[in-house]
Design a protein around this motif. Sequence first.
Motif, PDB file in Angstrom:
ATOM      1  N   LEU A  85      -7.406  -0.842  -3.063  1.00 10.79           N
ATOM      2  CA  LEU A  85      -8.105  -2.000  -2.495  1.00 10.79           C
ATOM      3  C   LEU A  85      -7.573  -2.340  -1.110  1.00 10.79           C
ATOM      4  CD1 LEU A  85      -8.263  -4.257  -5.666  1.00 10.79           C
ATOM      5  CD2 LEU A  85     -10.156  -3.016  -4.609  1.00 10.79           C
ATOM      6  N   GLU A  86      -6.252  -2.256  -0.957  1.00 10.83           N
ATOM      7  CA  GLU A  86      -5.661  -2.525   0.356  1.00 10.83           C
ATOM      8  C   GLU A  86      -6.134  -1.493   1.373  1.00 10.83           C
ATOM      9  OE1 GLU A  86      -1.395  -2.925   2.669  1.00 10.83           O
ATOM     10  OE2 GLU A  86      -1.393  -2.433   0.527  1.00 10.83           O
ATOM     11  N   GLN A  88      -8.901   0.245   1.380  1.00 10.01           N
ATOM     12  CA  GLN A  88     -10.296  -0.032   1.725  1.00 10.01           C
ATOM     13  C   GLN A  88     -10.401  -1.228   2.678  1.00 10.01           C
ATOM     14  OE1 GLN A  88     -12.477  -0.578  -1.909  1.00 10.01           O
ATOM     15  NE2 GLN A  88     -12.025   1.475  -2.627  1.00 10.01           N
ATOM     16  N   ALA A  89      -9.636  -2.265   2.387  1.00  4.51           N
ATOM     17  CA  ALA A  89      -9.671  -3.465   3.231  1.00  4.51           C
ATOM     18  C   ALA A  89      -9.222  -3.145   4.659  1.00  4.51           C
ATOM     19  CB  ALA A  89      -8.783  -4.554   2.626  1.00  4.51           C
ATOM     20  N   ARG A  90      -8.165  -2.380   4.789  1.00  2.00           N
ATOM     21  CA  ARG A  90      -7.678  -2.044   6.135  1.00  2.00           C
ATOM     22  C   ARG A  90      -8.682  -1.182   6.903  1.00  2.00           C
ATOM     23  NH1 ARG A  90      -2.985  -4.294   6.865  1.00  2.00           N
ATOM     24  NH2 ARG A  90      -1.569  -4.649   5.126  1.00  2.00           N
ATOM     25  N   GLN A  92     -11.917  -1.442   6.504  1.00  2.00           N
ATOM     26  CA  GLN A  92     -12.963  -2.387   6.893  1.00  2.00           C
ATOM     27  C   GLN A  92     -12.522  -3.217   8.099  1.00  2.00           C
ATOM     28  OE1 GLN A  92     -13.334  -4.146   2.968  1.00  2.00           O
ATOM     29  NE2 GLN A  92     -15.394  -3.301   2.748  1.00  2.00           N
ATOM     30  N   ILE A  93     -11.278  -3.640   8.101  1.00  2.00           N
ATOM     31  CA  ILE A  93     -10.754  -4.434   9.219  1.00  2.00           C
ATOM     32  C   ILE A  93     -10.784  -3.622  10.517  1.00  2.00           C
ATOM     33  CG2 ILE A  93      -8.647  -5.510  10.127  1.00  2.00           C
ATOM     34  CD1 ILE A  93      -8.081  -6.369   7.154  1.00  2.00           C
ATOM     35  N   GLY A 104     -13.303  -7.233   4.976  1.00  2.00           N
ATOM     36  CA  GLY A 104     -11.994  -6.597   4.837  1.00  2.00           C
ATOM     37  C   GLY A 104     -10.855  -7.598   4.858  1.00  2.00           C
ATOM     38  N   GLU A 105     -10.935  -8.576   5.748  1.00  2.00           N
ATOM     39  CA  GLU A 105      -9.885  -9.597   5.816  1.00  2.00           C
ATOM     40  C   GLU A 105      -9.824 -10.409   4.523  1.00  2.00           C
ATOM     41  OE1 GLU A 105     -11.052 -11.590   9.403  1.00  2.00           O
ATOM     42  OE2 GLU A 105      -9.786 -10.301  10.666  1.00  2.00           O
ATOM     43  N   ARG A 107     -10.831  -9.377   1.551  1.00  2.00           N
ATOM     44  CA  ARG A 107     -10.339  -8.470   0.506  1.00  2.00           C
ATOM     45  C   ARG A 107      -8.823  -8.328   0.612  1.00  2.00           C
ATOM     46  NH1 ARG A 107     -13.266  -2.829  -0.277  1.00  2.00           N
ATOM     47  NH2 ARG A 107     -14.392  -3.961  -1.879  1.00  2.00           N
ATOM     48  N   LEU A 108      -8.307  -8.155   1.828  1.00  2.00           N
ATOM     49  CA  LEU A 108      -6.868  -7.999   2.012  1.00  2.00           C
ATOM     50  C   LEU A 108      -6.130  -9.264   1.581  1.00  2.00           C
ATOM     51  CD1 LEU A 108      -4.581  -6.158   2.920  1.00  2.00           C
ATOM     52  CD2 LEU A 108      -4.909  -7.034   5.251  1.00  2.00           C
TER      53      LEU A 108
END
Length: 125
Positions: A85-86, A88-90, A92-93, A104-105, A107-108
């Motif tokens: 998950l991290e 993927q979030a990074r 997206q960011i 993304g932010e 999610r992170l």
Amino acid sequence: MTVYVDPAVWPFGRMLMCHMWADTLDELLGMADRIGVQRKWIQGHPTLSLPQARKASWVHFDISKAKRALAVSAGAVETDQFGGLEWQARRQIASTDPAIVLIGEARLARVMEARRARETQGSLL
């Protein structure tokens, strides 16, 4: 560029599986080849051009504990259960789309909160 594995905690029948993913598709497929995981087991292939590719929200393999050990021996980076998950979030960011960056932010932030909650629970035991 890196290949990652999370803990083997996801049940599949009598086995415990983990996720293996990478920064690039070439790295992921290379590691799968190196540790003896058939490419047909890929999930979330971006083109889904492989007829047997299973749908998933991200490109990864589910692998056994034994294959996980081989991947780690071959240089895969171990993460916690929130590693995917991290990652993927990074990604997206790092996007240039402001709407995707916001997702993304958020999610992170949820990942970090879940980790804090888990640490707090552990310290109470």
